[in-house]
Design a protein around this motif. Structure first.
Motif, mmCIF file in Angstrom:
data_model
loop_
_atom_site.group_PDB
_atom_site.id
_atom_site.type_symbol
_atom_site.label_atom_id
_atom_site.label_comp_id
_atom_site.label_asym_id
_atom_site.label_seq_id
_atom_site.Cartn_x
_atom_site.Cartn_y
_atom_site.Cartn_z
ATOM 1 N N ALA A 67 -4.075 -7.616 12.543
ATOM 2 C CA ALA A 67 -3.785 -9.016 12.196
ATOM 3 C C ALA A 67 -2.748 -9.108 11.080
ATOM 4 N N VAL A 68 -2.491 -7.988 10.387
ATOM 5 C CA VAL A 68 -1.523 -7.992 9.279
ATOM 6 C C VAL A 68 -0.107 -8.117 9.831
ATOM 7 N N ASP A 69 0.681 -9.024 9.228
ATOM 8 C CA ASP A 69 2.049 -9.254 9.700
ATOM 9 C C ASP A 69 3.079 -8.497 8.870
ATOM 10 N N LEU A 70 2.724 -8.261 7.601
ATOM 11 C CA LEU A 70 3.749 -7.863 6.650
ATOM 12 C C LEU A 70 3.154 -6.849 5.667
ATOM 13 N N VAL A 71 3.883 -5.751 5.434
ATOM 14 C CA VAL A 71 3.430 -4.760 4.463
ATOM 15 C C VAL A 71 4.604 -4.453 3.543
ATOM 16 N N PHE A 72 4.407 -4.598 2.239
ATOM 17 C CA PHE A 72 5.509 -4.242 1.334
ATOM 18 C C PHE A 72 4.988 -3.687 0.008
ATOM 19 N N GLY A 73 5.778 -2.792 -0.562
ATOM 20 C CA GLY A 73 5.356 -2.084 -1.768
ATOM 21 C C GLY A 73 5.693 -2.835 -3.047
ATOM 22 N N ALA B 291 1.181 3.225 -0.321
ATOM 23 C CA ALA B 291 0.638 4.527 0.085
ATOM 24 C C ALA B 291 0.429 4.619 1.592
ATOM 25 N N GLU B 292 0.036 3.516 2.226
ATOM 26 C CA GLU B 292 -0.367 3.609 3.638
ATOM 27 C C GLU B 292 0.655 3.025 4.598
ATOM 28 N N GLY B 293 1.544 2.188 4.120
ATOM 29 C CA GLY B 293 2.623 1.656 4.961
ATOM 30 C C GLY B 293 2.124 1.064 6.262
ATOM 31 N N LYS B 294 2.747 1.475 7.349
ATOM 32 C CA LYS B 294 2.426 0.817 8.619
ATOM 33 C C LYS B 294 1.054 1.215 9.167
ATOM 34 N N GLU B 295 0.439 2.237 8.579
ATOM 35 C CA GLU B 295 -0.933 2.607 8.939
ATOM 36 C C GLU B 295 -1.871 1.395 8.770
ATOM 37 N N ILE B 296 -1.524 0.533 7.820
ATOM 38 C CA ILE B 296 -2.358 -0.653 7.575
ATOM 39 C C ILE B 296 -2.365 -1.542 8.817
ATOM 40 N N ALA C 139 -0.069 -10.845 4.573
ATOM 41 C CA ALA C 139 0.760 -9.794 3.981
ATOM 42 C C ALA C 139 -0.096 -8.896 3.094
ATOM 43 N N VAL C 140 0.166 -7.604 3.162
ATOM 44 C CA VAL C 140 -0.487 -6.660 2.253
ATOM 45 C C VAL C 140 0.592 -6.064 1.345
ATOM 46 N N ALA C 141 0.386 -6.241 0.043
ATOM 47 C CA ALA C 141 1.375 -5.784 -0.934
ATOM 48 C C ALA C 141 0.712 -4.761 -1.862
ATOM 49 N N ARG D 116 -8.608 3.946 -6.977
ATOM 50 C CA ARG D 116 -9.832 4.636 -6.554
ATOM 51 C C ARG D 116 -10.146 4.223 -5.134
ATOM 52 N N GLU D 117 -10.921 5.086 -4.436
ATOM 53 C CA GLU D 117 -11.178 4.831 -3.022
ATOM 54 C C GLU D 117 -11.836 3.469 -2.820
ATOM 55 N N LYS D 118 -12.770 3.138 -3.725
ATOM 56 C CA LYS D 118 -13.502 1.872 -3.607
ATOM 57 C C LYS D 118 -12.525 0.689 -3.616
ATOM 58 N N ALA D 119 -11.537 0.777 -4.515
ATOM 59 C CA ALA D 119 -10.553 -0.305 -4.642
ATOM 60 C C ALA D 119 -9.784 -0.460 -3.335
ATOM 61 N N ALA D 120 -9.406 0.674 -2.727
ATOM 62 C CA ALA D 120 -8.637 0.623 -1.487
ATOM 63 C C ALA D 120 -9.494 0.075 -0.347
ATOM 64 N N GLU D 121 -10.773 0.465 -0.314
ATOM 65 C CA GLU D 121 -11.645 0.006 0.772
ATOM 66 C C GLU D 121 -11.892 -1.500 0.702
ATOM 67 N N LYS D 122 -11.915 -2.038 -0.522
ATOM 68 C CA LYS D 122 -12.106 -3.483 -0.702
ATOM 69 C C LYS D 122 -11.065 -4.263 0.098
ATOM 70 N N VAL D 123 -9.866 -3.705 0.176
ATOM 71 C CA VAL D 123 -8.777 -4.387 0.863
ATOM 72 C C VAL D 123 -9.124 -4.587 2.331
ATOM 73 N N TYR D 124 -9.685 -3.530 2.936
ATOM 74 C CA TYR D 124 -9.986 -3.649 4.365
ATOM 75 C C TYR D 124 -11.122 -4.634 4.619
ATOM 76 N N SER D 125 -12.093 -4.705 3.708
ATOM 77 C CA SER D 125 -13.151 -5.691 3.953
ATOM 78 C C SER D 125 -12.595 -7.101 3.741
ATOM 79 N N GLU D 126 -11.700 -7.243 2.768
ATOM 80 C CA GLU D 126 -11.059 -8.553 2.546
ATOM 81 C C GLU D 126 -10.200 -8.929 3.764
#
Ligand code: 5AD
Ligand code: SF4
Length: 463
Positions: free
Chosen positions: A103-109, A92-97, A84-86, A53-63
């Protein structure tokens, strides 16, 4: 030369993410990482995210804002903190993150974490690393098994992923896109993992998958085994006293699976079976491919097999086109089933899913008001279920210390937490408990004392 590096993993969302987070720690343990509960002291922070849900995804950015400040504080002390964001937002967002949060160094699914050591090396070398490909190799083949101490620290009840992904394509859901097509782990691999856990003292295993009852992993005979057969086999592992599975789709509740609810004593009498809506019109628009009557029929057959089965479910309110009459049908269904609990959510349009493109999106205030009414109905059902447990005696598996000194928390067969005055030595044990009190949906119980031998017997035994 280097001391252990500290790892902090935070899980958002479902049990699958909790399991994946643990496996990430297992992958990194042989590379010198130890887990810490204090993010600010970590060398590597992994946020294992949820996109449902959108709320769940937005929590990530505030964290991420918080973690970025930790990274700056660490840098001021000459320390490097890797972020790292996993998980599903990463998928879903890949390098957009990284664009949104540099500040994010690493993105993986979710399918790539077995490559974590490589990815970390790549991030170190190139500054950033992104990996959201669906790999051809199976991550499970590359995961290190946790050691005994790690297993024990995680508790006596644990999750084991047996199935991933989903082919159902409900029109509200991102899972088929983020977790990909349905795959099942082979029976032997699941068994090896469960045996390893049991040897370390695990007593209860919950087999998990986005659509776990669609399980069809390869058996030792080279043929696909259904979930019912896997459950029967796992129940024979020494030391495993309790089994559960989650999450299921009503269409995949076949006769064999219903029968194990009657025949397998280790299978606990509780089932999470999401229905989402009580209206046939909305179920069709959701592409659920079952009707309200189909659902009630499955429930009746399950209760026939296991009369005391506690049922929980998931609901979405305010799906596009949901009228007051559709919503009333949902409220009515909750009462018709008699749930022991449920999760309920406001519909959240997810980019790329058909639901997000539908006309007749429901206004936010209508969703909020319906959610509140639904939650009242669910609470009433839960209270009624709990009341029926008062003064009953059942087995409780003690998991951890409780809120107050001298108290432990355990789980009833119906998955309710129960607070009991009991010695710490009972953690990891199953004991009979009588429910003595229910206060705002929390259960309190007392240990059933073992029969005392008569005093004369004690004397002659020299006690
Ligand atoms: N909006 C609201 N709830 C959702 N769920 C899944 N997708 C959405 C969405 N787009 C809920 C369903 C599912 C649970 C895990 O999350 O109820 O069963
Ligand atoms: Fe999503 Fe579950 Fe529907 Fe699959 S069955 S699309 S995971 S809600």
């Amino acid at each position: 030369m280097n001391g252990p590096r500290k790892l902090y993993v935070k899980s958002f969302g479902c049990q699958m993410n909790v399991y994946d987070s643990r496996r990430m720690a297992d992958v990194l343990a042989p590379h010198g990482y130890v887990e810490t509960a204090a993010a600010e002291t970590a060398d590597l922070v992994i946020l294992n995210t949820c996109h449902i849900r959108e709320k769940a995804a937005e929590k990530v950015y505030s964290e991420l804002g918080r973690v970025r400040r930790m990274k700056e504080a660490a840098a001021a002390q000459g320390r490097r903190l890797v972020i790292a964001v996993a998980g599903c937002v990463a998928q879903a967002e890949g390098k957009e993150i990284i664009r949104r949060a540099p500040a994010v160094d690493l993105v993986f699914g979710p399918q790539n974490y077995h490559r974590l050591p490589d990815l970390l090396a790549r991030a170190e070398r190139d500054g950033k690393a992104v990996d959201t490909e669906f790999p051809i190799d199976d991550k499970f083949d590359h995961l290190a098994a946790p050691d005994r101490a790690a297993i024990r620290a995680r508790g006596v009840s644990t999750f084991v992923t047996v199935q991933e992904g989903c082919d159902k394509f409900c029109t509200f859901c991102v899972v088929p896109y983020t977790r990909g097509a349905e795959i099942s782990r082979p029976v032997q691999k699941v068994l090896a993992e469960v045996e390893h856990l049991a040897e370390a003292g695990v007593r209860e295993v919950t087999l998990i998958g986005q659509n776990v009852n669609a399980y069809h992993g390869e058996g030792p005979d080279g043929r696909p085994w259904p979930l019912a057969r896997l459950l029967e086999r796992v129940a024979r592992v020494d030391g495993i006293d309790r089994l559960r599975y989650t999450t299921s789709h009503p269409r995949d509740m076949d006769d064999a699976l219903i029968a194990v609810h009657r025949d397998l004593p280790q299978l606990m009498p509780q089932l999470h079976l999401p229905v989402q809506s009580g209206s046939d019109r909305i179920l069709a628009a959701m592409n659920r491919r079952h009707s309200r009557a189909d659902y009630l029929d499955v429930v009746a057959r399950l209760r026939d097999a296991r009369p005391d089965l506690a049922l929980t479910s998931d609901f979405i309110v305010g799906f596009p086109g949901e009228t007051e009459a559709d919503f009333a049908a949902t409220l009515d269904l909750v009462d018709a089933i008699g749930l022991s609990g449920a999760f309920s959510f406001k519909y959240s349009p997810r980019p790329g899913t058909p639901g997000a493109e539908m006309d007749d999106q429901v206004a936010e205030d209508v969703k909020s008001q319906r959610l509140q009414r639904l939650q009242e109905t669910i609470d009433r059902n839960q209270a009624a279920f709990n009341r029926r447990c008062l003064h009953r005696t059942f087995d409780v598996l003690f998991e951890r210390p409780g809120r107050h000194r001298g108290q432990l928390v355990g789980r009833s067969p119906y998955l309710q937490p129960v607070q009991v005055d009991a010695p710490v030595s009972l953690i990891g044990e199953i004991a009979a408990v009588t429910v003595t009190e229910i206060a705002s949906n929390s259960l309190f119980g007392a240990l059933v004392q073992a029969q005392q031998p008569p005093v004369s017997a004690l004397l002659s035994a020299g006690a």
